[in-house]
Write a protein that holds these residues in place. Structure first.
Motif, PDB file in Angstrom:
ATOM      1  N   LEU A   1       0.834  -1.206   0.000  1.00 27.64           N
ATOM      2  CA  LEU A   1       0.000   0.000   0.000  1.00 27.64           C
ATOM      3  C   LEU A   1       0.863   1.249   0.000  1.00 27.64           C
ATOM      4  CD1 LEU A   1      -2.572  -1.110   2.729  1.00 27.64           C
ATOM      5  CD2 LEU A   1      -2.851  -1.231   0.248  1.00 27.64           C
ATOM      6  N   ASP A   2       0.475   2.227  -0.792  1.00 23.36           N
ATOM      7  CA  ASP A   2       1.173   3.510  -0.781  1.00 23.36           C
ATOM      8  C   ASP A   2       0.785   4.281   0.481  1.00 23.36           C
ATOM      9  OD1 ASP A   2       2.187   2.813  -3.211  1.00 23.36           O
ATOM     10  OD2 ASP A   2       0.888   4.129  -4.379  1.00 23.36           O
ATOM     11  N   VAL A   3       1.764   4.970   1.062  1.00 22.91           N
ATOM     12  CA  VAL A   3       1.568   5.656   2.336  1.00 22.91           C
ATOM     13  C   VAL A   3       2.025   7.109   2.220  1.00 22.91           C
ATOM     14  CG1 VAL A   3       2.311   5.772   4.752  1.00 22.91           C
ATOM     15  CG2 VAL A   3       1.870   3.549   3.687  1.00 22.91           C
ATOM     16  N   ILE A   4       1.219   8.011   2.739  1.00 26.50           N
ATOM     17  CA  ILE A   4       1.642   9.403   2.910  1.00 26.50           C
ATOM     18  C   ILE A   4       2.047   9.558   4.366  1.00 26.50           C
ATOM     19  CG2 ILE A   4       1.005  11.832   2.712  1.00 26.50           C
ATOM     20  CD1 ILE A   4      -1.208  10.965   0.749  1.00 26.50           C
ATOM     21  N   SER A   5       3.342   9.700   4.595  1.00 24.20           N
ATOM     22  CA  SER A   5       3.870   9.858   5.949  1.00 24.20           C
ATOM     23  C   SER A   5       4.000  11.347   6.246  1.00 24.20           C
ATOM     24  CB  SER A   5       5.239   9.185   6.078  1.00 24.20           C
ATOM     25  OG  SER A   5       5.131   7.785   5.902  1.00 24.20           O
ATOM     26  N   CYS A   6       3.286  11.795   7.267  1.00 21.62           N
ATOM     27  CA  CYS A   6       3.280  13.223   7.610  1.00 21.62           C
ATOM     28  C   CYS A   6       4.193  13.457   8.805  1.00 21.62           C
ATOM     29  CB  CYS A   6       1.865  13.683   7.912  1.00 21.62           C
ATOM     30  SG  CYS A   6       0.726  13.451   6.520  1.00 21.62           S
ATOM     31  N   LEU A   7       5.287  14.166   8.582  1.00 23.11           N
ATOM     32  CA  LEU A   7       6.280  14.398   9.619  1.00 23.11           C
ATOM     33  C   LEU A   7       5.808  15.456  10.601  1.00 23.11           C
ATOM     34  CD1 LEU A   7       9.542  14.470   7.450  1.00 23.11           C
ATOM     35  CD2 LEU A   7       8.373  12.505   8.441  1.00 23.11           C
ATOM     36  N   CYS A   8       6.330  15.374  11.827  1.00 19.96           N
ATOM     37  CA  CYS A   8       6.033  16.382  12.846  1.00 19.96           C
ATOM     38  C   CYS A   8       7.030  17.529  12.712  1.00 19.96           C
ATOM     39  CB  CYS A   8       6.133  15.758  14.240  1.00 19.96           C
ATOM     40  SG  CYS A   8       5.993  16.976  15.572  1.00 19.96           S
ATOM     41  N   PRO A   9       6.568  18.747  12.440  1.00 19.12           N
ATOM     42  CA  PRO A   9       7.519  19.861  12.265  1.00 19.12           C
ATOM     43  C   PRO A   9       8.278  20.215  13.538  1.00 19.12           C
ATOM     44  CG  PRO A   9       5.260  20.662  12.257  1.00 19.12           C
ATOM     45  CD  PRO A   9       5.181  19.173  12.223  1.00 19.12           C
ATOM     46  N   MET A  10       7.768  19.784  14.713  1.00 19.72           N
ATOM     47  CA  MET A  10       8.441  20.110  15.969  1.00 19.72           C
ATOM     48  C   MET A  10       9.317  18.976  16.482  1.00 19.72           C
ATOM     49  SD  MET A  10       8.151  23.135  16.872  1.00 19.72           S
ATOM     50  CE  MET A  10       8.958  22.847  18.441  1.00 19.72           C
ATOM     51  N   SER A  11       9.400  17.880  15.742  1.00 19.52           N
ATOM     52  CA  SER A  11      10.205  16.746  16.193  1.00 19.52           C
ATOM     53  C   SER A  11      11.659  16.912  15.780  1.00 19.52           C
ATOM     54  CB  SER A  11       9.654  15.437  15.623  1.00 19.52           C
ATOM     55  OG  SER A  11      10.548  14.374  15.861  1.00 19.52           O
ATOM     56  N   VAL A  12      12.544  16.909  16.766  1.00 15.94           N
ATOM     57  CA  VAL A  12      13.977  16.996  16.477  1.00 15.94           C
ATOM     58  C   VAL A  12      14.427  15.796  15.657  1.00 15.94           C
ATOM     59  CG1 VAL A  12      16.268  17.079  17.550  1.00 15.94           C
ATOM     60  CG2 VAL A  12      14.375  18.356  18.573  1.00 15.94           C
ATOM     61  N   CYS A  13      13.786  14.643  15.883  1.00 15.03           N
ATOM     62  CA  CYS A  13      14.174  13.393  15.206  1.00 15.03           C
ATOM     63  C   CYS A  13      13.341  13.142  13.953  1.00 15.03           C
ATOM     64  CB  CYS A  13      14.024  12.215  16.161  1.00 15.03           C
ATOM     65  SG  CYS A  13      14.998  12.359  17.665  1.00 15.03           S
ATOM     66  N   GLN A  14      12.534  14.103  13.531  1.00 13.68           N
ATOM     67  CA  GLN A  14      11.660  13.971  12.365  1.00 13.68           C
ATOM     68  C   GLN A  14      10.741  12.751  12.495  1.00 13.68           C
ATOM     69  OE1 GLN A  14      13.964  14.427   8.578  1.00 13.68           O
ATOM     70  NE2 GLN A  14      12.848  16.347   8.510  1.00 13.68           N
ATOM     71  N   ASP A  15      10.082  12.630  13.643  1.00 14.09           N
ATOM     72  CA  ASP A  15       9.110  11.562  13.844  1.00 14.09           C
ATOM     73  C   ASP A  15       7.950  11.723  12.876  1.00 14.09           C
ATOM     74  OD1 ASP A  15      10.472  10.364  15.957  1.00 14.09           O
ATOM     75  OD2 ASP A  15       9.547  11.680  17.438  1.00 14.09           O
ATOM     76  N   ILE A  16       7.343  10.594  12.503  1.00 12.01           N
ATOM     77  CA  ILE A  16       6.121  10.616  11.705  1.00 12.01           C
ATOM     78  C   ILE A  16       4.949  10.814  12.658  1.00 12.01           C
ATOM     79  CG2 ILE A  16       4.648   9.347  10.112  1.00 12.01           C
ATOM     80  CD1 ILE A  16       7.142   7.799   9.243  1.00 12.01           C
ATOM     81  N   GLU A  17       4.145  11.825  12.409  1.00 14.55           N
ATOM     82  CA  GLU A  17       3.061  12.192  13.320  1.00 14.55           C
ATOM     83  C   GLU A  17       1.717  11.632  12.881  1.00 14.55           C
ATOM     84  OE1 GLU A  17       2.389  16.117  15.958  1.00 14.55           O
ATOM     85  OE2 GLU A  17       2.617  16.460  13.816  1.00 14.55           O
ATOM     86  N   HIS A  18       1.499  11.548  11.575  1.00 15.59           N
ATOM     87  CA  HIS A  18       0.250  11.024  11.028  1.00 15.59           C
ATOM     88  C   HIS A  18       0.583  10.184   9.796  1.00 15.59           C
ATOM     89  CE1 HIS A  18      -1.007  14.630  13.235  1.00 15.59           C
ATOM     90  NE2 HIS A  18      -0.336  15.366  12.357  1.00 15.59           N
ATOM     91  N   ILE A  19      -0.283   9.234   9.484  1.00 14.17           N
ATOM     92  CA  ILE A  19      -0.141   8.504   8.214  1.00 14.17           C
ATOM     93  C   ILE A  19      -1.489   8.478   7.504  1.00 14.17           C
ATOM     94  CG2 ILE A  19       1.860   7.064   8.755  1.00 14.17           C
ATOM     95  CD1 ILE A  19      -0.126   4.785   9.372  1.00 14.17           C
ATOM     96  N   ILE A  20      -1.420   8.522   6.185  1.00 11.39           N
ATOM     97  CA  ILE A  20      -2.613   8.457   5.340  1.00 11.39           C
ATOM     98  C   ILE A  20      -2.389   7.315   4.352  1.00 11.39           C
ATOM     99  CG2 ILE A  20      -4.130   9.729   3.778  1.00 11.39           C
ATOM    100  CD1 ILE A  20      -2.830  12.323   4.905  1.00 11.39           C
ATOM    101  N   ILE A  21      -3.362   6.400   4.281  1.00 13.22           N
ATOM    102  CA  ILE A  21      -3.250   5.238   3.405  1.00 13.22           C
ATOM    103  C   ILE A  21      -4.516   5.196   2.549  1.00 13.22           C
ATOM    104  CG2 ILE A  21      -2.769   2.752   3.308  1.00 13.22           C
ATOM    105  CD1 ILE A  21      -1.976   3.125   6.362  1.00 13.22           C
ATOM    106  N   PRO A  22      -4.549   5.933   1.445  1.00 16.57           N
ATOM    107  CA  PRO A  22      -5.779   6.056   0.656  1.00 16.57           C
ATOM    108  C   PRO A  22      -6.350   4.713   0.190  1.00 16.57           C
ATOM    109  CG  PRO A  22      -4.197   7.740   0.010  1.00 16.57           C
ATOM    110  CD  PRO A  22      -3.480   6.805   0.938  1.00 16.57           C
TER     111      PRO A  22
END
Length: 359
Positions: free
Chosen positions: A243-264
């Motif tokens: 499945l294709d995934v849109i990984s939405c990064l957290c702009p406040m994460s120093v480690c660039q954590d993924i904050e949300h995911i969208i799987i259409p």
């Protein structure tokens, strides 16, 4: 910005300065046609993209808009995946140059349509205003850096209380139910920012979620100690299931954590909720992060966690105030360029590019 438009940020103001995801907007080896727009502030880059996006949508094609985190009302890029076309602002802070000039990317130089002599007469004032704008952004980043340190400390304080095995078991069951088994195909990941620290405050493109999937699950995780593990595991399972995934990064994460995911393809999104961003609609269901945390450890650090969160919020507010100042200064910078532009030629260029895309 219409609520019926799919939109993200492709760049973000972060604790580490401006981070650009522009390199991932198209595949230079995948038969894309890309227009990189060059020009100064106020020369019509965003307006050109808005006009083309509207015309392409009228023709029935899906358009993804990427807004500017320093001015959410402006566009940084437009993607039209059905015809593998992309337009993007190629100027700083997300400077883009062609990888395969002419073969894949074409430069649209709006500098051809300005009165250079008129701009040279104001060179001193332009330099001074641009420098002041850059200083506001540097100061804003320093406040975000301090806030990011405090938010990261909260995750570190809670790390010993996180039941990793529980998260793994939950993610495995969730994936089996929602994604199916691996089929030998690996999905494609697209990285975006669904939220941004902007002059207008913390802007969350939550309206994009129901346009891409019918079910939105909220992960209630105030401190991000659980989401940083659970979201990444769900991402991996979805990709392994093809499945294709849109990984939405957290702009406040120093480690660039993924904050949300969208799987259409699964008709599903998982959105992390906290005091900085809540869904403006009722989710299909809600996952409570506390079920994966040791309550005793959480209670031990409760005062420190709340203090860090409040202090971080104040620092972010100060950063936003500086971004407002930067936006005001940028507007002054635009006023040097707007009278020097021939916008009839910009309009003609928009019409030409629209014709090329739709032919």
């Amino acid at each position: 910005m219409s609520e019926n438009q799919v939109s993200f940020f492709a760049g973000a103001n972060t604790p580490g300065g401006f981070v650009s995801l522009f390199d991932g907007l198209y595949d230079a080896y995948g038969d894309w046609k890309v227009y990189i727009i060059k020009g100064g502030p106020g020369t019509g880059k965003s307006g050109l993209m808005k006009r083309i996006a509207a015309e392409v949508e009228k023709a029935g094609l899906f358009v993804e808009r990427l807004n500017c985190s320093s001015d959410p009302g402006s566009l940084d890029a437009v993607r039209i995946p059905e015809i593998k076309a992309c337009l993007m602002d190629g100027t700083a802070p997300h400077t883009m140059d062609p990888k395969f000039p002419g073969a894949v990317e074409e430069i649209l130089n709006l500098g051809e349509f300005w009165d250079a002599d008129r701009l040279r007469e104001q060179a001193g004032a332009i330099r001074e205003t641009a420098a002041l704008n850059q200083e506001m952004h540097r100061r804003s980043s320093r406040f975000l850096s301090a806030a990011g340190t405090l938010l990261e400390e909260n995750k570190r304080l809670l790390a010993p209380s996180v039941h990793i095995d529980k998260i793994r078991n939950y993610a495995s069951r969730f994936a089996a139910r929602e994604f199916g088994k691996p089929n030998g195909k690996i999905g494609t990941e697209h990285r975006r920012y669904l939220s941004g620290i902007t002059p207008d405050g913390i802007v969350v493109k939550a309206g994009t979620l129901p346009l891409l999937c019918r079910r939105v699950i909220a992960l209630d995780d105030e401190y991000g100690a659980v989401s940083r593990y659970l979201i990444r595991l769900l991402r991996s399972y979805a990709l392994a299931a093809g499945l294709d995934v849109i990984s939405c990064l957290c702009p406040m994460s120093v480690c660039q954590d993924i904050e949300h995911i969208i799987i259409p393809a699964a008709d599903l999104a998982v959105f992390t909720e906290n005091s900085f961003h809540r869904l403006p609609f009722e989710p299909a269901r809600r996952i409570h992060a506390r079920r994966f945390l040791e309550e005793e450890v959480l209670g031990e650090h409760r005062c420190r966690l709340k203090f860090n969160r409040r202090a971080a919020a104040q620092l972010i507010d100060e950063s936003i105030s500086l971004l407002k100042n930067a936006k005001s200064i940028h507007d002054r910078l635009e006023r040097f360029y707007i009278p020097a532009m021939d916008f009839d030629q910009v309009d003609a260029l928009a019409q030409e590019i629209t014709g090329r895309l739709l032919s």
